[in-house]
Motif scaffolding. Structure first.
Motif, PDB file in Angstrom:
ATOM      1  N   ARG A  73       1.159  -1.006  -0.063  1.00  0.00           N
ATOM      2  CA  ARG A  73      -0.204  -0.248   0.125  1.00  0.00           C
ATOM      3  C   ARG A  73       0.764   1.260  -0.460  1.00  0.00           C
ATOM      4  O   ARG A  73       2.241   1.014   0.690  1.00  0.00           O
ATOM      5  N   ALA A  74       0.419   2.251  -0.439  1.00  0.00           N
ATOM      6  CA  ALA A  74       1.085   3.668  -0.556  1.00  0.00           C
ATOM      7  C   ALA A  74       1.552   3.968   1.364  1.00  0.00           C
ATOM      8  O   ALA A  74       0.633   3.404   2.029  1.00  0.00           O
ATOM      9  N   GLY A  75       2.738   4.361   1.221  1.00  0.00           N
ATOM     10  CA  GLY A  75       3.675   4.159   2.262  1.00  0.00           C
ATOM     11  C   GLY A  75       4.795   4.385   2.988  1.00  0.00           C
ATOM     12  O   GLY A  75       5.566   4.420   2.004  1.00  0.00           O
ATOM     13  N   GLN A  76       5.152   5.088   3.727  1.00  0.00           N
ATOM     14  CA  GLN A  76       6.738   5.149   4.762  1.00  0.00           C
ATOM     15  C   GLN A  76       7.139   3.812   4.868  1.00  0.00           C
ATOM     16  O   GLN A  76       8.202   4.246   4.941  1.00  0.00           O
ATOM     17  N   GLY A  77       5.957   3.158   5.958  1.00  0.00           N
ATOM     18  CA  GLY A  77       6.664   2.339   6.648  1.00  0.00           C
ATOM     19  C   GLY A  77       6.950   0.880   6.458  1.00  0.00           C
ATOM     20  O   GLY A  77       6.881   0.393   5.192  1.00  0.00           O
ATOM     21  N   PRO A  78       7.727   0.493   6.645  1.00  0.00           N
ATOM     22  CA  PRO A  78       7.887  -1.675   6.146  1.00  0.00           C
ATOM     23  C   PRO A  78       6.593  -1.748   5.590  1.00  0.00           C
ATOM     24  O   PRO A  78       5.998  -1.871   6.596  1.00  0.00           O
ATOM     25  N   GLY A  79       6.794  -2.175   4.393  1.00  0.00           N
ATOM     26  CA  GLY A  79       6.235  -3.120   3.983  1.00  0.00           C
ATOM     27  C   GLY A  79       4.776  -1.957   2.964  1.00  0.00           C
ATOM     28  O   GLY A  79       4.070  -2.363   1.952  1.00  0.00           O
ATOM     29  N   ASP A  80       4.978  -0.498   3.089  1.00  0.00           N
ATOM     30  CA  ASP A  80       4.463   0.308   2.415  1.00  0.00           C
ATOM     31  C   ASP A  80       5.157   0.709   1.584  1.00  0.00           C
ATOM     32  O   ASP A  80       6.357   1.019   1.436  1.00  0.00           O
ATOM     33  N   PHE A  81       4.901   0.913   0.159  1.00  0.00           N
ATOM     34  CA  PHE A  81       5.211   1.170  -1.003  1.00  0.00           C
ATOM     35  C   PHE A  81       5.421   2.885  -1.209  1.00  0.00           C
ATOM     36  O   PHE A  81       4.251   3.486  -1.039  1.00  0.00           O
ATOM     37  N   HIS A  82       6.560   3.674  -0.983  1.00  0.00           N
ATOM     38  CA  HIS A  82       6.647   4.650  -1.693  1.00  0.00           C
ATOM     39  C   HIS A  82       7.032   4.904  -3.191  1.00  0.00           C
ATOM     40  O   HIS A  82       9.038   4.493  -3.510  1.00  0.00           O
ATOM     41  N   HIS A  83       6.805   5.331  -4.006  1.00  0.00           N
ATOM     42  CA  HIS A  83       7.299   5.379  -5.491  1.00  0.00           C
ATOM     43  C   HIS A  83       7.911   3.658  -5.701  1.00  0.00           C
ATOM     44  O   HIS A  83       8.932   3.857  -6.216  1.00  0.00           O
ATOM     45  N   ALA A  84       6.878   3.065  -5.824  1.00  0.00           N
ATOM     46  CA  ALA A  84       7.962   1.271  -6.257  1.00  0.00           C
ATOM     47  C   ALA A  84       8.400   1.572  -7.146  1.00  0.00           C
ATOM     48  O   ALA A  84       7.199   1.727  -8.708  1.00  0.00           O
ATOM     49  N   LEU A 137      12.826   5.260  -1.767  1.00  0.00           N
ATOM     50  CA  LEU A 137      13.249   5.471  -0.216  1.00  0.00           C
ATOM     51  C   LEU A 137      14.750   4.847  -0.037  1.00  0.00           C
ATOM     52  O   LEU A 137      14.855   4.294   1.214  1.00  0.00           O
ATOM     53  N   ARG A 138      15.185   3.737  -0.891  1.00  0.00           N
ATOM     54  CA  ARG A 138      16.820   3.142  -1.203  1.00  0.00           C
ATOM     55  C   ARG A 138      16.005   1.995  -0.741  1.00  0.00           C
ATOM     56  O   ARG A 138      17.018   1.539   0.732  1.00  0.00           O
ATOM     57  N   ARG A 139      15.573   1.495  -0.320  1.00  0.00           N
ATOM     58  CA  ARG A 139      14.773  -0.286   0.285  1.00  0.00           C
ATOM     59  C   ARG A 139      14.551  -0.885  -0.774  1.00  0.00           C
ATOM     60  O   ARG A 139      14.169  -0.647  -2.050  1.00  0.00           O
ATOM     61  N   ILE A 140      14.984  -2.542  -0.416  1.00  0.00           N
ATOM     62  CA  ILE A 140      13.626  -3.452  -0.738  1.00  0.00           C
ATOM     63  C   ILE A 140      12.957  -4.148   0.129  1.00  0.00           C
ATOM     64  O   ILE A 140      13.544  -5.029   1.133  1.00  0.00           O
ATOM     65  N   HIS A 141      12.045  -4.039  -0.119  1.00  0.00           N
ATOM     66  CA  HIS A 141      11.475  -5.389   0.682  1.00  0.00           C
ATOM     67  C   HIS A 141      11.020  -7.085   0.506  1.00  0.00           C
ATOM     68  O   HIS A 141      10.831  -6.788  -0.706  1.00  0.00           O
TER      69      HIS A 141
END
Length: 178
Positions: free
Chosen positions: A71-82, A99-103
């Motif tokens: 879902r949209a967001g900035q927390g773990p498991g949330d996507f910020h411009h996937a 956000l420089r992450r891979i979930h």
């Protein structure tokens, strides 16, 4: 857009059946803003990244909805411009965002649960997996590809950006068009 939905061409031989998924109107899990990336696992599930809606839609080989991840967001498991998705050798779903992450999500019972979030030095634009390695092209990186262990440990970068005497080729290469 086809009347029956958006056609997502999945990796595989030309003779492999195509999956039609997505509609302009319908139930929430059927409506796609676009197909930004896709992947297929060894069980035949198709993964469709719909970045505008900040979700990954998971469908079976016949196009039937299995689950929605994220879902949209900035927390773990949330996507910020996937940006990209991949499936690793253990059938886990990886989703990169800006956000420089891979979930990383693992299949549990009938859904994907968040396994971990890997932090990187830059945002992955594209990625794939090879055995237990993650290979990614990072935004604003002088090396073409970076290689990470599945725990996020950086191993090495390699390659360099192609530079031509023709400026329009350099622009295309810089935007991953070539």
């Amino acid at each position: 857009i086809e009347p029956a939905g958006l056609r997502a061409l999945m990796a595989g031989p030309q003779s492999a059946p195509k999956t039609v998924y997505g509609k302009l109107e319908g139930r929430e899990h059927e409506v796609l803003a676009g197909i930004d990336d896709f992947a297929t696992d060894s069980l035949g599930r198709r993964y469709v990244l719909d970045a505008a809606n900040s979700v990954v839609r998971v469908v079976d080989r016949d196009g039937a909805h299995v689950t929605t991840v994220g879902r949209a967001g900035q927390g773990p498991g949330d996507f910020h411009h996937a940006r990209a998705i991949a499936i690793d050798d253990r059938q886990r779903l990886l989703v990169s965002d800006m956000l420089r992450r891979i979930h990383r999500f693992e299949w549990q019972d009938d859904r994907f649960d968040l396994d971990t979030v890997l932090s990187l030095s830059a945002s992955p634009l594209t990625m794939c997996t090879m055995d237990s390695l993650i290979v990614a092209q990072l935004e604003s990186d002088s090396s073409v590809l970076q290689v990470y262990r599945d725990d996020g440990t950086h191993l090495r970068g390699f390659g360099r950006v192609y530079e031509s005497e023709l400026p329009f080729l350099n622009i295309g290469a810089g935007h991953a068009l070539l």
